[in-house]
Write a protein that holds these residues in place. Sequence first.
Motif, short mmCIF file in Angstrom:
data_model
loop_
_atom_site.label_atom_id
_atom_site.label_comp_id
_atom_site.label_asym_id
_atom_site.label_seq_id
_atom_site.Cartn_x
_atom_site.Cartn_y
_atom_site.Cartn_z
N GLY A 1 0.79 -1.22 0.00
CA GLY A 1 0.00 0.00 0.00
C GLY A 1 0.82 1.27 0.00
N SER A 2 1.86 1.32 0.83
CA SER A 2 2.69 2.52 0.91
C SER A 2 3.39 2.79 -0.41
N ALA A 3 3.92 1.74 -1.05
CA ALA A 3 4.64 1.92 -2.31
C ALA A 3 3.71 2.43 -3.41
N TRP A 4 2.50 1.87 -3.49
CA TRP A 4 1.57 2.30 -4.53
C TRP A 4 1.05 3.71 -4.26
N ARG A 5 0.82 4.05 -3.00
CA ARG A 5 0.37 5.41 -2.69
C ARG A 5 1.43 6.43 -3.11
N GLY A 6 2.69 6.16 -2.76
CA GLY A 6 3.76 7.07 -3.14
C GLY A 6 3.93 7.17 -4.64
N ALA A 7 3.86 6.03 -5.33
CA ALA A 7 4.02 6.03 -6.78
C ALA A 7 2.87 6.76 -7.46
N MET A 8 1.64 6.59 -6.95
CA MET A 8 0.51 7.31 -7.51
C MET A 8 0.68 8.81 -7.33
N SER B 1 10.36 5.61 4.29
CA SER B 1 9.96 7.01 4.21
C SER B 1 11.02 7.80 3.45
N ARG B 2 10.63 8.35 2.30
CA ARG B 2 11.56 9.20 1.56
C ARG B 2 11.86 10.48 2.32
#
Length: 281
Positions: free
Chosen positions: A28-35, A223-224
């Motif tokens: 979820g975190s990866a897709w949210r950031g990528a979106m 976290s970036r």
Amino acid sequence: MPAMLTAHGIRLEFAPASGAVDEFRFWGSAWRGAMGHALKRHACLFDPRHSRCERCVLSDGCAYARLFPESTQPRARHGRVAPFTMFAEWTGGGMRVEVVLFGDAAAHWKGVAAKSLVDAGRRGVGGVRFAHLRTELLAPEREAPAGRWRVRMRSPLRCKANGRLVGPSEITPQVWFGALVRRVLALGEACGALPAARRLVDGARMPGWSGASWRWKELERYSRRQKAPMRIGGLLGAFEVEADERLARLLAFGRWTHAGKLASMGLGRYEWEIEDQGGRA
């Protein structure tokens, strides 16, 4: 006319095109950031690598600023609520990503969100490139019958009580219900539909539950902003409850709002079924 807490959802399915998929990763975190990165590329009139959203005179009408409100007020990001939820999971043969947007304004951006997810998958999420297979619309339930409900968490519930994270020994019906109510009210406020959200929760009461079983599930995301991994674990479990019409309505809609914290990256998702009626969501 008072604003309604409307919900508009999309489900996208992807197949891995290159790279190895970690089946047990929290996606979820990866897709949210990528979106978010893809949406900013599509929406921003300026160079998205250097633009500062909080200084932009066009931010009021910007899809990126609306869906990612922390971009316009980065110092207050912990108090800002994104008007959507996301749930991403590896199904064994592909990746499924669901996004539900709330509020009248967000309803107009489900196409933009879908395009951003497709672009994100093509560029790569979590080290894997994904090919888009199909997109379908979701129609979140707003009504459900009273009865004996069984609720099961699909992703960890992360919430606090008395300033501390709630663990398996501290979770109670009131704590769980409070996490759901706060989430619905926060979404209502973020969407300018707080009166509608209050009407949804008013009169709903959570009685004692039965058959409850809880365990802690630790998750981690990178976290970036912090440039470090962060733990974002929460509670997995299930319970049964006798729900009257008001509680049933809230539980049905709450499946899409999620409960607790970090809902926009997929935490707090649950599913439900009603005994002797075959209903399931």
